[in-house]
Every structure is written in structure tokens, then in C-alpha cells.
Design an enzyme around this catalytic site. Structure first.
Site, PDB file in Angstrom:
ATOM      1  N   ASP A 230       0.822  -1.219   0.000  1.00  0.00           N
ATOM      2  CA  ASP A 230       0.000   0.000   0.000  1.00  0.00           C
ATOM      3  C   ASP A 230       0.849   1.259   0.000  1.00  0.00           C
ATOM      4  O   ASP A 230       2.067   1.206   0.164  1.00  0.00           O
ATOM      5  CB  ASP A 230      -0.964  -0.016   1.199  1.00  0.00           C
TER       6      ASP A 230
ATOM      7  N   ASP B 222      -7.300  -2.045  14.091  1.00  0.00           N
ATOM      8  CA  ASP B 222      -8.686  -2.435  13.807  1.00  0.00           C
ATOM      9  C   ASP B 222      -8.762  -3.747  13.010  1.00  0.00           C
ATOM     10  O   ASP B 222      -9.807  -4.073  12.443  1.00  0.00           O
ATOM     11  CB  ASP B 222      -9.434  -1.299  13.081  1.00  0.00           C
TER      12      ASP B 222
ATOM     13  N   HIS C  58      -6.988  -4.592  10.316  1.00  0.00           N
ATOM     14  CA  HIS C  58      -6.767  -4.527   8.867  1.00  0.00           C
ATOM     15  C   HIS C  58      -5.439  -5.141   8.435  1.00  0.00           C
ATOM     16  O   HIS C  58      -4.469  -5.136   9.186  1.00  0.00           O
ATOM     17  CB  HIS C  58      -6.905  -3.092   8.333  1.00  0.00           C
TER      18      HIS C  58
ATOM     19  N   GLU D 234      -9.499  -1.687   5.470  1.00  0.00           N
ATOM     20  CA  GLU D 234     -10.205  -1.314   6.691  1.00  0.00           C
ATOM     21  C   GLU D 234     -11.469  -2.154   6.865  1.00  0.00           C
ATOM     22  O   GLU D 234     -11.932  -2.798   5.907  1.00  0.00           O
ATOM     23  CB  GLU D 234     -10.574   0.179   6.606  1.00  0.00           C
TER      24      GLU D 234
HETATM   25  C1  GLP Z   1      -0.427   0.510   8.487  1.00  0.00           C
HETATM   26  C2  GLP Z   1      -0.093  -0.369   7.281  1.00  0.00           C
HETATM   27  C3  GLP Z   1      -0.259  -1.842   7.590  1.00  0.00           C
HETATM   28  C4  GLP Z   1       0.423  -2.190   8.901  1.00  0.00           C
HETATM   29  C5  GLP Z   1      -0.173  -1.354  10.007  1.00  0.00           C
HETATM   30  C6  GLP Z   1       0.384  -1.699  11.383  1.00  0.00           C
HETATM   31  O1  GLP Z   1      -1.789   0.693   8.629  1.00  0.00           O
HETATM   32  N1  GLP Z   1      -0.891  -0.042   6.148  1.00  0.00           N
HETATM   33  O2  GLP Z   1       0.270  -2.617   6.525  1.00  0.00           O
HETATM   34  O3  GLP Z   1       0.285  -3.560   9.179  1.00  0.00           O
HETATM   35  O4  GLP Z   1       0.092   0.001   9.704  1.00  0.00           O
HETATM   36  O5  GLP Z   1       1.517  -0.950  11.691  1.00  0.00           O
HETATM   37  P1  GLP Z   1       2.446  -1.236  12.919  1.00  0.00           P
HETATM   38  O6  GLP Z   1       3.321  -2.401  12.533  1.00  0.00           O
HETATM   39  O7  GLP Z   1       3.256   0.028  13.048  1.00  0.00           O
HETATM   40  O8  GLP Z   1       1.604  -1.527  14.093  1.00  0.00           O
END
Ligand code: GLP
Length: 263
Positions: A67, A136, A138, A143
Site C-alpha cells: 500500500d 482495527d 486490517h 479497513e
Molecule cells: C499501516 C499499514 C499496515 C500495517 C499497520 C500496522 O496501517 N498499512 O500494513 O500492518 O500500519 O503498523 P504497525 O506495525 O506500526 O503496528
């Protein structure tokens, strides 16, 4: 789903790097799906270490990121493009022509998303997709409410995600509200999935996606549909799993199971 519970963040990162390294060694021109966020940083550090020791060659590896924030150019230090160069690509011998990160500045977003899907197909599909998980539930930026069959497209981020990611920006208002993300359906087509999660903050979400129902309200739960999904957790993230002891038992039996299967 194979659930591996490790002692801490370091062990989780090393175990995830083992899975990726094994894929690279088995197929030096493998197509890797990559993720951003704080969680995989330790995994990338471990891969860089192994590369510097001469144990991992990225020269033929092809990558597709999950993404990107819409509106951020590649030069923005919070763009996922920037993150990937900062945390992995600049430190290994990857060919930049083999790197794909969705464009945050695409003029025609729909056309771009179709092109991205085509590029994945042309590369022969993703061999191993690395994933983190949002608060959440995802995966990528899918989402709650994202169709489990969704493809690469634009998504509006939830307030919770904007709040979670505000720590990386100067002000909350600077966090983009839209992103381009691979869909759940795109992710499920990867041959193998590897999700990493650490810390007690993620424990409830982790329990939901592993042991709860498959639902578009927790898009990570779609991993239950995948024939080859590995989840690597630390003790904190695993702390609300009802069947943690069973997963640990299965893991302890793995050498014996492998012997039975492969002699
Ligand atoms: C963002 C990314 C996800 C990732 C998430 C969690 O939303 N789009 O791909 O898994 O963050 O991030 P973190 O590893 O910092 O908790």
C-alpha cells in the site's frame, strides 16, 4: 494457519526473517510482497544483516508493496516508498527496477490500480507476502468492511488508523485520509502469507483474527481461508489467544511431524 509464538520482538523478527530467507534461498528470483509499519522493521534489519554477511542475495528478487498513502510523493519521509528504501532497499543489492510500491501521486488512480494488479500477474504472482496488522484488524489498508474479494483500489482510512499512524507525522492533520492498497483478494492469491504482530496492544485483535469468525470487519481473519498462512507473534500479542498452549505444542512437535512427512 500455523501460529508461532516467540519470546519477544527480536525472536519474532528472526523467525520471520528465517521464513523470508528460506524463500529467497529456494527461489533466488522470488516475488516478495512487502509491508510497512513499525512491526516488520526488525525483520528487515535481520535480512540486511544476513545480506551483509553474504548469506542473502537480492539481485534477482522482485517486490510488490502492499500500500501507499495517497497524496504523498516518493520523497516524503512518511511515504511507504521512502520507508522501504530507508528500512530495506538501500541496504541490500536489490535492483530498483524490480521494486514496486503503489504510487501516491497517480493521476488516474483506477488505471494505476489495474496496472498494479497486471504487474503482479506478469511477474507470476507473489510467492510470499509479508503482512502486519492494524489496530482495527486490517491487513494492508483493508479497513473494516473491505470485501474479502477486494482488489487493489483506493480506500478511506478509519479514524482509528489515522490516530495510530499520527505518531509518525508532525500533526494529526498531516496524516493522509486515503490510500491505495492491495485488496484482500489480491493478498489471498499470494502462494504463502506471513503475518507478524507484537505487543499486548495487538493481543485482542490477534485473538479475533485467529480464533474469531471470518469477517470483513476484521480483514486479517481472511487468513483463515488461505492454505499456507504463517503467523509469528511475541508473547504479548499472543496473550489473549484461547489456544496458545496448543499452538506451542504443535510447534514443539514440528520436527517429529516433518520427519513423519518427509522421512
Ligand atoms: C499501516 C499499514 C499496515 C500495517 C499497520 C500496522 O496501517 N498499512 O500494513 O500492518 O500500519 O503498523 P504497525 O506495525 O506500526 O503496528
Amino acid at each position: 494457519m500455523e501460529v508461532i509464538i516467540t519470546k519477544d520482538y527480536d525472536e519474532m523478527s528472526k523467525a520471520a526473517a528465517d521464513v523470508i530467507a528460506e524463500q529467497i534461498l529456494r527461489k533466488p528470483n522470488a516475488v516478495l510482497g512487502l509491508a510497512t509499519g513499525g512491526t516488520p522493521v526488525g525483520t528487515y534489519k535481520e535480512l540486511i544483516r544476513r545480506h551483509k554477511e553474504g548469506k542473502l542475495d537480492f539481485s534477482k528478487i522482485v517486490t510488490f508493496n502492499l500500500d501507499e498513502y495517497l497524496g504523498l510523493p516518493t520523497t516524503h519521509d512518511q511515504s511507504y516508498h521512502y520507508f522501504m528504501y530507508d528500512n530495506l532497499f538501500s541496504h541490500v543489492n536489490i535492483n530498483p527496477q524490480n521494486v514496486h510500491v503503489p504510487s501516491g501521486t497517480a493521476v488516474n488512480v483506477e488505471e494505476f490500480c489495474e496496472w498494479y494488479e497486471d504487474e503482479i500477474d506478469k511477474a507470476g504472482g507473489i510467492d510470499l507476502q509479508l503482512l502486519g496488522i492494524g489496530g482495527d484488524g486490517h491487513i494492508a489498508f483493508n479497513e473494516p468492511g473491505s470485501s474479502l474479494g477486494s482488489r487493489t483500489r483506493m480506500k478511506t482510512l478509519t479514524e482509528e488508523t489515522i490516530e495510530d499512524n499520527a505518531r509518525f507525522f508532525d500533526k494529526r492533520e498531516d496524516v493522509p485520509r486515503f490510500a491505495i492498497t492491495m485488496g484482500v483478494g489480491t493478498i489471498l492469491e499470494a502462494k504463502k502469507l506471513l503475518l507478524v504482530a507484537n505487543g499486548e496492544k495487538k493481543a485482542e485483535t490477534v485473538a479475533k483474527f485467529i480464533e474469531g469468525p471470518i469477517t470483513s470487519q476484521v480483514t486479517a481473519s481472511a487468513l483463515q481461508l488461505h492454505p499456507h498462512a504463517i503467523v509469528i507473534l511475541d508473547e504479548g500479542a499472543a496473550s489473549k489467544l484461547e489456544h496458545a498452549d496448543y499452538y506451542k505444542w504443535v510447534y514443539a512437535q514440528k520436527p517429529k511431524a516433518m520427519e513423519l512427512l518427509h522421512g
